[in-house]
Design a protein around this motif. Structure first.
Motif, PDB file in Angstrom:
ATOM      1  N   LEU A 195       0.772  -1.177  -0.076  1.00 60.44           N
ATOM      2  CA  LEU A 195      -0.111  -0.164   0.017  1.00 60.44           C
ATOM      3  C   LEU A 195       0.974   1.273   0.053  1.00 60.44           C
ATOM      4  CD1 LEU A 195      -2.746  -1.111   2.502  1.00 60.44           C
ATOM      5  CD2 LEU A 195      -2.878  -0.661  -0.018  1.00 60.44           C
ATOM      6  N   GLU A 219       0.874   4.224  -2.750  1.00 63.69           N
ATOM      7  CA  GLU A 219       0.446   5.465  -2.298  1.00 63.69           C
ATOM      8  C   GLU A 219       1.881   6.521  -3.204  1.00 63.69           C
ATOM      9  OE1 GLU A 219      -0.147   8.135   1.384  1.00 63.69           O
ATOM     10  OE2 GLU A 219       1.156   6.388   1.600  1.00 63.69           O
ATOM     11  N   ARG A 220       3.025   5.863  -3.183  1.00 64.53           N
ATOM     12  CA  ARG A 220       4.034   6.695  -3.508  1.00 64.53           C
ATOM     13  C   ARG A 220       4.057   6.749  -5.008  1.00 64.53           C
ATOM     14  NH1 ARG A 220       7.098   3.862  -0.028  1.00 64.53           N
ATOM     15  NH2 ARG A 220       7.796   2.282  -1.359  1.00 64.53           N
TER      16      ARG A 220
END
Length: 186
Positions: free
Chosen positions: A111, A115-116
């Motif tokens: 996750l 997200e990055r």
């Protein structure tokens, strides 16, 4: 050996609840500090992480007590895993010493990477949209084209130094030289 880490964000808050939970979980040593999660300097956490040995387990009351962000949390737990140190979060019931706990940790890692990538993709899309509208990124030049022309004219007088010209335009000599080179007046 079980090692605990407790943190509160302000001096007004108390670690009592966390200390009680960590003690009940069997922690022998408990490191505690009062510092905002935004702060990069967490001396007690650094000391705690330094003291952990292979086979030890770091225990926290909640995940947000350990990491400033998901990325930070994944980094810390990943480093612990590499040193063969376990990790437990009491509130979230995560225990990397068990197969299901490691699975949850790896899901968190995925996750964080997702997200990055989303942030990177949104940033690149925003830059492309700005370029399409004619916007150019980066810092605005300290000297305009007109300023550079005036500076070049001033420097044609042998009595005027580059330092004088730079002071006149309120820039450094390095900036003056770079501006002159950029417009081929150097």
């Amino acid at each position: 050996m079980y090692i605990g880490y407790a943190r509160v964000s302000t001096a007004d808050q108390q670690t009592d609840l966390q200390i009680d939970a960590l003690t009940n979980a069997g922690c022998i040593n408990i490191y505690q500090e009062s510092v905002s999660s935004v702060s990069k300097s967490r001396p007690q956490l650094e000391e705690c992480l330094r003291c952990l040995r292979k086979g030890d387990t770091l225990i926290v009351w909640r995940l947000d007590r350990l990491g400033r962000s998901l990325k930070d949390l994944v980094t810390i737990i990943g480093e612990l895993e590499g040193r063969e140190v376990g990790f437990r979060s009491l509130t979230e019931s995560i225990d990397t010493t068990t197969p299901s706990g490691r699975l949850i940790f790896h899901i968190f890692g995925s996750l964080a990477e997702f997200e990055r990538n989303l942030i990177r993709d949104r940033t690149l899309a925003g830059l492309a949209a700005a370029r399409a509208r004619g916007r150019k990124g980066g810092r605005r030049p300290k000297m305009t084209t007109r300023d550079i022309q005036k500076a070049a004219a001033m420097l044609s007088d042998p009595k005027i130094t580059k330092s004088d010209v730079a002071a006149h335009f309120n820039v450094s000599r390095v900036t003056l030289n770079a501006s002159l080179r950029r417009t081929s007046y150097a």
